[in-house]
Design a protein around this motif. Structure first.
Motif, PDB file in Angstrom:
ATOM      1  N   ALA A  49      42.602  31.711  26.343  1.00 52.22           N
ATOM      2  CA  ALA A  49      41.519  32.528  26.715  1.00 52.22           C
ATOM      3  C   ALA A  49      42.234  33.043  27.908  1.00 52.22           C
ATOM      4  N   VAL A  50      41.661  34.329  28.383  1.00 51.64           N
ATOM      5  CA  VAL A  50      42.010  35.033  29.749  1.00 51.64           C
ATOM      6  C   VAL A  50      40.873  35.484  30.570  1.00 51.64           C
ATOM      7  N   VAL A  51      41.389  35.483  31.866  1.00 48.73           N
ATOM      8  CA  VAL A  51      40.440  35.968  32.796  1.00 48.73           C
ATOM      9  C   VAL A  51      41.027  37.226  33.545  1.00 48.73           C
ATOM     10  N   GLN A  52      40.310  38.317  33.776  1.00 42.90           N
ATOM     11  CA  GLN A  52      40.416  39.630  34.055  1.00 42.90           C
ATOM     12  C   GLN A  52      40.074  39.817  35.476  1.00 42.90           C
ATOM     13  N   LEU A  53      41.052  40.103  36.164  1.00 49.19           N
ATOM     14  CA  LEU A  53      40.575  40.408  37.891  1.00 49.19           C
ATOM     15  C   LEU A  53      40.753  41.943  38.002  1.00 49.19           C
ATOM     16  N   ARG A  54      39.560  42.548  38.615  1.00 51.57           N
ATOM     17  CA  ARG A  54      39.762  43.752  38.862  1.00 51.57           C
ATOM     18  C   ARG A  54      39.700  43.890  40.219  1.00 51.57           C
ATOM     19  N   GLN A  55      40.788  44.855  40.700  1.00 54.59           N
ATOM     20  CA  GLN A  55      40.819  45.238  42.220  1.00 54.59           C
ATOM     21  C   GLN A  55      39.650  45.927  42.588  1.00 54.59           C
ATOM     22  N   ASP A  56      39.311  45.273  43.694  1.00 54.92           N
ATOM     23  CA  ASP A  56      38.011  45.683  44.565  1.00 54.92           C
ATOM     24  C   ASP A  56      38.172  46.597  45.791  1.00 54.92           C
ATOM     25  N   ASN A  57      39.306  46.552  46.197  1.00 55.05           N
ATOM     26  CA  ASN A  57      39.373  47.450  47.440  1.00 55.05           C
ATOM     27  C   ASN A  57      40.873  48.115  47.399  1.00 55.05           C
ATOM     28  N   VAL A  58      41.073  49.038  48.403  1.00 57.72           N
ATOM     29  CA  VAL A  58      42.158  49.807  48.412  1.00 57.72           C
ATOM     30  C   VAL A  58      43.710  49.216  48.782  1.00 57.72           C
ATOM     31  N   SER A  59      43.420  48.017  49.421  1.00 57.00           N
ATOM     32  CA  SER A  59      44.470  47.371  49.734  1.00 57.00           C
ATOM     33  C   SER A  59      44.820  46.177  49.054  1.00 57.00           C
ATOM     34  N   ALA A  60      44.351  46.019  47.809  1.00 60.45           N
ATOM     35  CA  ALA A  60      44.452  45.115  46.945  1.00 60.45           C
ATOM     36  C   ALA A  60      44.403  43.946  47.363  1.00 60.45           C
ATOM     37  N   SER A  61      43.372  43.366  48.268  1.00 57.48           N
ATOM     38  CA  SER A  61      43.432  42.014  48.789  1.00 57.48           C
ATOM     39  C   SER A  61      42.084  41.393  48.244  1.00 57.48           C
ATOM     40  N   LEU A  62      41.246  42.089  47.775  1.00 67.36           N
ATOM     41  CA  LEU A  62      39.963  41.560  47.094  1.00 67.36           C
ATOM     42  C   LEU A  62      39.839  41.921  45.689  1.00 67.36           C
ATOM     43  N   TYR A  63      39.705  40.941  44.794  1.00 64.66           N
ATOM     44  CA  TYR A  63      39.553  41.195  43.378  1.00 64.66           C
ATOM     45  C   TYR A  63      38.254  40.533  43.022  1.00 64.66           C
ATOM     46  N   ASN A  64      37.904  41.154  41.922  1.00 61.39           N
ATOM     47  CA  ASN A  64      36.390  40.558  41.280  1.00 61.39           C
ATOM     48  C   ASN A  64      37.002  40.012  39.937  1.00 61.39           C
ATOM     49  N   VAL A  65      36.345  38.824  39.672  1.00 62.25           N
ATOM     50  CA  VAL A  65      36.241  37.949  38.210  1.00 62.25           C
ATOM     51  C   VAL A  65      35.390  38.571  37.273  1.00 62.25           C
TER      52      VAL A  65
END
Length: 205
Positions: A27-43
């Motif tokens: 199985a996989v978990v996809q992380l989506r970048q949620d801010n410009v500085s790439a310090s916050l990701y959405n699962v």
């Protein structure tokens, strides 16, 4: 309730992804970048009713997320949508107000691509309405045409939003092997779209 492998066929589906050794992940978990500085990701796809401590425990079981700092926990969101078969036709117009069009999630489609498809049909027909032309019904053999047909013709009593899928296409007119079926649907769709565009280009609608 639907079984322990349910998510492996939804947001955690490992299709098209291989490990460095060439093996397919469970199985996989996809992380989506949620801010410009790439310090916050959405699962992606992790809406849940689970309590926050349980979410933290489970997320930290995922390899690479053992020390994750959770800024916002997952919650279930409610989708609002019209009972499309009651109020919309297959051009995404309101039956009671034919100069009003509805597209996107509110119309009863499910998914990003599907929302764009509904907007394509609605915007083309809105433009045609302004130019005093008759609305266009996209061929039911195409993805966006079958989706529009589903919205307009489902049973209003049991209506639920729907992704584009082969189950809402008209059945194939001929027998085909299982491994060739999807390509047969695709080829028929392209042929139907080609005929449709040819009719439009000659101004016959």
């Amino acid at each position: 309730r639907r079984g322990k492998d349910t998510l492996r066929y939804g947001p955690m589906k490992p299709v098209g992804l291989l490990r460095p050794d060439g093996s397919k992940p469970y199985a996989v978990v996809q992380l989506r970048q949620d801010n410009v500085s790439a310090s916050l990701y959405n699962v992606v796809g992790f809406q849940t009713h689970l309590a926050f401590p349980e979410q933290q425990r489970l997320l930290r079981m995922i390899p690479g997320l053992e020390q994750v700092q959770i800024v916002r926990y997952g919650v279930m969101h409610r989708n609002s949508f019209l009972n499309a078969p009651k109020v919309l036709d297959a051009t995404y117009r309101l039956k009671a107000l034919p100069n009003v069009f509805v597209a996107g999630q509110l119309s009863g489609v499910e998914g990003y691509v599907e929302s764009v498809g509904s907007a394509v049909i609605a915007s083309i027909n809105m433009a045609r309405l302004v130019q005093h032309q008759s609305p266009l019904l996209f061929p039911q053999e195409t993805a966006i045409g079958s989706q529009a047909y589903y919205l307009a013709n489902s049973d209003p009593k049991y209506f639920q939003p729907m992704n584009a899928n082969f189950g809402i296409f008209p059945p194939l007119e001929f027998e085909t092997r299982k491994d060739e079926r999807k390509m047969a649907y695709a080829n028929r769709s392209l042929e139907a779209l080609g005929r449709f565009l040819e009719v439009i280009s000659h101004g016959n609608c």
